[in-house]
Design a protein around this motif. Structure first.
Motif, mmCIF file in Angstrom:
data_model
loop_
_atom_site.group_PDB
_atom_site.id
_atom_site.type_symbol
_atom_site.label_atom_id
_atom_site.label_comp_id
_atom_site.label_asym_id
_atom_site.label_seq_id
_atom_site.Cartn_x
_atom_site.Cartn_y
_atom_site.Cartn_z
ATOM 1 N N THR A 262 -3.796 1.993 13.017
ATOM 2 C CA THR A 262 -3.084 1.303 11.753
ATOM 3 C C THR A 262 -4.071 1.939 10.496
ATOM 4 O OG1 THR A 262 -4.347 -0.479 12.145
ATOM 5 C CG2 THR A 262 -2.174 -0.720 12.391
ATOM 6 N N GLN A 263 -5.122 2.394 10.417
ATOM 7 C CA GLN A 263 -6.206 2.753 9.477
ATOM 8 C C GLN A 263 -6.094 4.219 9.350
ATOM 9 O OE1 GLN A 263 -7.422 0.770 6.940
ATOM 10 N NE2 GLN A 263 -6.050 -0.789 8.506
ATOM 11 N N GLY A 264 -5.336 4.977 10.196
ATOM 12 C CA GLY A 264 -5.309 6.479 10.052
ATOM 13 C C GLY A 264 -6.464 7.168 10.808
ATOM 14 N N GLY A 265 -6.605 8.163 9.987
ATOM 15 C CA GLY A 265 -7.815 8.821 10.689
ATOM 16 C C GLY A 265 -7.428 9.874 11.836
ATOM 17 N N LEU B 85 3.691 14.873 23.050
ATOM 18 C CA LEU B 85 2.550 14.634 22.458
ATOM 19 C C LEU B 85 2.220 14.833 21.047
ATOM 20 C CD1 LEU B 85 -0.584 13.591 23.316
ATOM 21 C CD2 LEU B 85 -0.893 16.146 24.119
ATOM 22 N N VAL B 86 1.680 13.978 20.200
ATOM 23 C CA VAL B 86 1.334 14.355 18.776
ATOM 24 C C VAL B 86 -0.072 14.129 18.603
ATOM 25 C CG1 VAL B 86 1.551 14.008 16.350
ATOM 26 C CG2 VAL B 86 3.525 13.514 18.191
ATOM 27 N N VAL B 87 -0.973 14.980 18.254
ATOM 28 C CA VAL B 87 -2.339 15.087 18.055
ATOM 29 C C VAL B 87 -2.611 15.471 16.450
ATOM 30 C CG1 VAL B 87 -4.652 15.701 18.491
ATOM 31 C CG2 VAL B 87 -2.964 15.509 20.266
ATOM 32 N N GLU B 88 -3.279 14.585 15.546
ATOM 33 C CA GLU B 88 -3.621 14.805 14.436
ATOM 34 C C GLU B 88 -4.850 14.164 14.042
ATOM 35 O OE1 GLU B 88 0.303 15.895 11.965
ATOM 36 O OE2 GLU B 88 0.583 13.729 12.684
ATOM 37 N N ALA B 89 -5.209 14.498 12.710
ATOM 38 C CA ALA B 89 -6.595 14.084 12.172
ATOM 39 C C ALA B 89 -6.395 14.108 10.438
ATOM 40 C CB ALA B 89 -7.943 14.975 12.382
ATOM 41 N N GLY B 90 -7.168 13.161 10.113
ATOM 42 C CA GLY B 90 -7.401 13.085 8.639
ATOM 43 C C GLY B 90 -6.122 12.332 7.864
ATOM 44 N N LEU B 91 -5.420 11.598 8.767
ATOM 45 C CA LEU B 91 -4.130 10.749 8.474
ATOM 46 C C LEU B 91 -4.869 9.694 7.407
ATOM 47 C CD1 LEU B 91 -1.541 10.652 11.425
ATOM 48 C CD2 LEU B 91 -2.108 12.486 9.629
ATOM 49 N N LYS B 92 -3.938 9.102 6.434
ATOM 50 C CA LYS B 92 -3.887 7.739 5.770
ATOM 51 C C LYS B 92 -3.207 6.761 6.570
ATOM 52 C CE LYS B 92 -6.609 9.738 2.877
ATOM 53 N NZ LYS B 92 -8.016 9.560 2.860
ATOM 54 N N PRO B 93 -3.256 5.502 6.049
ATOM 55 C CA PRO B 93 -2.649 4.427 6.752
ATOM 56 C C PRO B 93 -1.214 4.655 6.361
ATOM 57 C CG PRO B 93 -4.575 3.326 5.867
ATOM 58 C CD PRO B 93 -4.531 4.915 5.559
ATOM 59 N N TYR B 94 -0.621 4.987 5.166
ATOM 60 C CA TYR B 94 0.609 5.252 5.078
ATOM 61 C C TYR B 94 1.301 6.497 5.764
ATOM 62 C CZ TYR B 94 -1.888 8.110 1.591
ATOM 63 O OH TYR B 94 -2.707 8.747 0.928
ATOM 64 N N LEU C 297 0.860 -1.255 0.087
ATOM 65 C CA LEU C 297 -0.041 0.027 0.038
ATOM 66 C C LEU C 297 0.748 1.373 0.032
ATOM 67 C CD1 LEU C 297 -2.707 1.406 0.397
ATOM 68 C CD2 LEU C 297 -2.372 1.182 2.756
ATOM 69 N N GLY C 298 0.891 2.097 -1.080
ATOM 70 C CA GLY C 298 1.597 3.213 -1.147
ATOM 71 C C GLY C 298 0.864 4.693 -1.494
ATOM 72 N N GLU C 299 1.415 5.622 -1.025
ATOM 73 C CA GLU C 299 0.608 6.815 -1.474
ATOM 74 C C GLU C 299 0.338 7.074 -2.880
ATOM 75 O OE1 GLU C 299 0.464 11.368 -0.065
ATOM 76 O OE2 GLU C 299 2.331 10.419 0.396
ATOM 77 N N GLU C 300 1.290 6.924 -3.512
ATOM 78 C CA GLU C 300 1.444 7.364 -5.135
ATOM 79 C C GLU C 300 0.755 6.527 -5.786
ATOM 80 O OE1 GLU C 300 1.768 10.450 -4.961
ATOM 81 O OE2 GLU C 300 2.747 10.485 -3.208
ATOM 82 N N PHE C 301 0.889 5.147 -5.720
ATOM 83 C CA PHE C 301 0.354 4.260 -6.673
ATOM 84 C C PHE C 301 -0.422 3.057 -6.361
ATOM 85 C CE2 PHE C 301 4.665 5.741 -8.216
ATOM 86 C CZ PHE C 301 4.318 6.197 -9.517
ATOM 87 N N GLY C 302 -1.197 3.319 -5.116
ATOM 88 C CA GLY C 302 -2.323 2.520 -4.556
ATOM 89 C C GLY C 302 -1.961 1.262 -4.039
ATOM 90 N N SER C 303 -2.697 0.310 -4.176
ATOM 91 C CA SER C 303 -2.537 -0.826 -3.237
ATOM 92 C C SER C 303 -2.585 -2.319 -4.408
ATOM 93 C CB SER C 303 -3.858 -1.043 -2.339
ATOM 94 O OG SER C 303 -4.919 -1.275 -2.862
#
Length: 262
Positions: free
Chosen positions: A239-242, A205-214, A69-75
């Protein structure tokens, strides 16, 4: 493949992808907007694509039954037991601006669990590696074990996030701001580097949103191997991001979840 061989292979992935990336850094290169002129600029460079091609080809040749699974060329083959999760340049905006707070993320999941990860910063010559049980930083100057630091209250914490605009206006942004308003200091523009600095005991601490698995899979074993914890805002797997929260001290993680889930 043994653990030692797997570690060597990940080093080879880092070396080859780094060689593909560095000629573009602080140079003139092609740039596209994946958002196609939308409200949110989503850049991709020639370096992103070149590095992911290298990574994919090496994985296919060495582990033909593994998924990718990669950001640029899919899965491909995501139903495989072992899946490589790749972000050739996490922090593309920093890369475009000539700032060294980007890195190549190479993660491996087994049965859906993040089991090994590396963040490679080839310009600085840094490799942060972890397997969930231990984490290390390797540079030309040597190698050292990574450990998170003790910090059990928000008032003493240093917080990092890539961009406060990650958070959707309304409840999501309000919850982040509630946390940010309690900490000692906040830093923006950190991308993957924030998680590595958390593992190194520099921030809490790290707080984020809208992340992808990669964006996150490779970083989970690094943070956890250093003694930290990474989850979704609801405390579930990351692992699924978010929406993601990472903390160096489990007590701090618990306190933050109370703010994010009032």
């Amino acid at each position: 493949m043994s653990v030692v061989d797997l570690a060597r292979f990940m080093d080879d992935l880092a070396t080859e992808s780094g060689q593909a990336i560095l000629p573009f850094f602080r140079a003139h290169f092609g740039l596209d907007d994946k958002a196609r002129g939308g409200a949110a600029f989503d850049p991709v460079t020639e370096a992103d694509r070149a590095a992911e091609v290298v990574l994919r080809n090496m994985i296919r040749q060495t582990f033909p039954t593994h998924g990718i699974l990669g950001e640029e060329f899919g899965s491909e083959r995501l139903d495989a037991e072992c899946v490589w999760v790749l972000d050739p340049i996490d922090g593309t905006r920093a890369f475009i601006a000539g700032l060294p707070t980007w890195g190549t993320l190479i993660g491996l999941t087994k049965g859906g669990v993040a089991v090994r990860g590396m963040m490679h910063q080839p310009f600085l010559g840094e490799r942060f590696v972890g397997d969930g049980a231990s984490s290390r930083l390797r540079t030309a100057r040597g190698e050292r074990t990574l450990r998170t630091r003790r910090c059990d209250v928000l008032a003493d914490a240093i917080l990092a996030t890539t961009d406060p605009r990650l958070f959707v206006e309304g409840e999501e942004r309000d919850r982040f701001q509630a946390v940010e308003g309690c900490v000692r200091m906040a830093r923006y523009g950190t991308d993957c580097y924030a998680y590595c600095m958390l593992a190194a005991g520099q921030i809490d601490l790290v707080v984020e949103a809208g992340l992808k698995p990669y964006d996150i899979v490779a970083l989970i074993p690094i943070v956890e191997g250093a003694g930290g914890i990474v989850t979704a805002w609801d405390g579930g797997p990351a692992t699924q991001g978010g929406r993601i929260v990472a903390a160096g001290d489990p007590r701090l993680h618990k306190a933050v979840l109370e703010h994010l889930n009032p």
